[in-house]
Design an enzyme around this catalytic site. Structure first.
Site, PDB file in Angstrom:
ATOM      1  CG  ASP A 157     -17.028 -27.268  -6.401  1.00 26.18           C
ATOM      2  OD1 ASP A 157     -16.137 -28.134  -6.510  1.00 26.18           O
ATOM      3  OD2 ASP A 157     -16.859 -26.081  -6.733  1.00 26.18           O
ATOM      4  CG  ASP A 202     -15.300 -30.074 -14.158  1.00 24.29           C
ATOM      5  OD1 ASP A 202     -14.666 -30.385 -13.130  1.00 24.29           O
ATOM      6  OD2 ASP A 202     -15.161 -28.978 -14.732  1.00 24.29           O
ATOM      7  CD  GLU A 258     -11.602 -27.128  -9.408  1.00 23.04           C
ATOM      8  OE1 GLU A 258     -10.622 -27.096 -10.167  1.00 23.04           O
ATOM      9  OE2 GLU A 258     -12.768 -26.923  -9.823  1.00 23.04           O
ATOM     10  CG  ASP A 288     -10.961 -31.315 -11.924  1.00 20.80           C
ATOM     11  OD1 ASP A 288     -11.947 -31.396 -12.663  1.00 20.80           O
ATOM     12  OD2 ASP A 288     -10.644 -30.265 -11.317  1.00 20.80           O
TER      13      ASP A 288
END
Length: 377
Positions: A75, A103, A136, A160
């Site tokens: 996401d 991201d 997330e 991440d």
């Protein structure tokens, strides 16, 4: 164009958001099939959280003992529709009206590239486990609802984190969502304001004196949402809502701040003549992996091989690694070359990103070559 970059651009230009990662997930599953992944599945997390997509868990069996997990989330933050990436002077960015979704689609692309590199080399390696999570950005919901029973690995890397290759995030904070409802007294604002008590002013007094921002080197708070009830200017406001958050790398400090928040809101409101109702919801657990932990030592050896300087430090934000550590996996965050995430200035430094697949490949080879050296204790 290198395959790792084309993978990222394909996913970034595919519209998606938390709770609606379907199109990106379908691309990911197609790429896993292309890589010949013998076993992968999408779980039922989407149904549990009100989304249309579940986590994707995949495993590439190795010819050597041991297993290691890589993770990234599918996401993205809002303003992630209609992304038009631009590449100039070794930097990928946007026109400035959307995010880039680096991201965390950079992490997804890096993991796929690492597997591709290993397959091309034909080198013997340990088992590779992959978890691509959903939502997330909405509180690590994908990794919260994932069933870890199928995971064989003891070490997990969440690709991440902002920064250049070499940045390792060894700690992340505990967090709490904070809310204060302020109750005043309504009255006609023109004819008898004296009979009223403004909840909006009561909320302003709370916020004007509260400890917020950088509370300590390891603790922060933020209160960006203030909503007054009603839309009439001729009525004294009788309700106002304040919403924010607090984070700390130290659990006890977070708990102390929550107690302070509740006490401060009550005192300031009552001094003005209002009442309050406060609520604190504790979020994902924080984590701290020691500098001599197996996951960190492995990265030190990998970056030495790559000729990259390692920078191990704590993070101010949460990530799926929070959940992994809570579920018994020693996990840290790894940077992949993106910067200014969560903003329309988000960009990628290609020299760093293009080596992230190599990083994944070397993690697998280094771990598989000496399991005893990286035993989690």
């Amino acid at each position: 164009m290198e395959r790792i970059l084309s993978d990222f651009l394909e996913m970034a230009t595919t519209d998606a958001i938390s709770f609606d990662e379907r199109k990106v997930a379908d691309i990911v599953k197609a790429k896993l099939t292309e890589l010949g992944c013998p076993e992968f599945y999408e779980d039922d997390t989407g149904a549990k959280i009100g989304g249309n997509t579940g986590n994707i868990f995949a495993r590439f069996p190795g010819t050597l003992p041991g297993s290691i997990l890589f993770s990234a989330h599918m996401d993205r933050m809002p303003k992630g529709f209609g992304i038009e990436p631009m590449i100039e002077n070794g930097v990928v960015s946007t026109k400035g009206d959307t995010i880039l979704a680096a991201d965390d689609l950079l992490g997804v692309a890096a993991i796929l590239d690492g597997v591709r590199r290993l397959q091309a080399s034909g080198a013997p390696h340990c088992t590779i486990e992959i978890l691509f999570t959903v939502s997330e950005e909405k509180g690590l919901l994908g990794s919260l609802h994932f069933d870890y029973k199928d995971v064989q690995s003891k070490i997990a890397y969440a690709l991440d984190s902002p920064g250049f290759i070499g940045r390792v995030l060894i700690a992340a904070p505990y967090s709490a969502k904070l809310q204060c409802e302020v109750f005043g007294k309504a009255a006609h604002a023109g004819s008898e304001p004296e009979k009223g008590k403004s909840a909006a002013v009561g909320a302003a007094k709370i916020l004007a004196t509260i400890r917020e921002g950088r509370l300590a080197p390891d603790s922060t708070s933020n209160f960006p949402i203030v909503r007054a009830g009603g839309d009439a200017t001729n009525a004294v406001c009788d309700y106002c809502l304040i919403k924010g958050e607090a984070r700390s790398l130290v659990k006890e400090k977070l708990e102390e701040y929550v107690a302070y928040f509740e006490d401060h809101c009550k005192k300031e409101a009552e001094a003005f003549g209002c009442t309050v109702r406060t609520e604190a919801t504790f979020g994902s657990p924080g984590f701290s992996v020691p500098a001599d932990g197996a996951a960190v030592r492995l990265m030190a050896d990998v970056f030495q091989q790559m000729g990259v300087t390692m920078k191990a430090e704590p993070s101010g934000g949460g990530m799926d690694a929070n959940r992994y550590n809570y579920n018994g996996l020693q996990s840290v965050g790894l940077a992949t070359g993106y910067f200014d995430n969560h903003t329309t200035n988000e960009h990628v430094v290609l020299d760093s990103f293009l080596r992230s697949g190599e990083m994944v490949e070397k993690i697998v080879l280094t771990y598989g070559a000496d399991l005893a050296k990286y035993e989690v204790k």
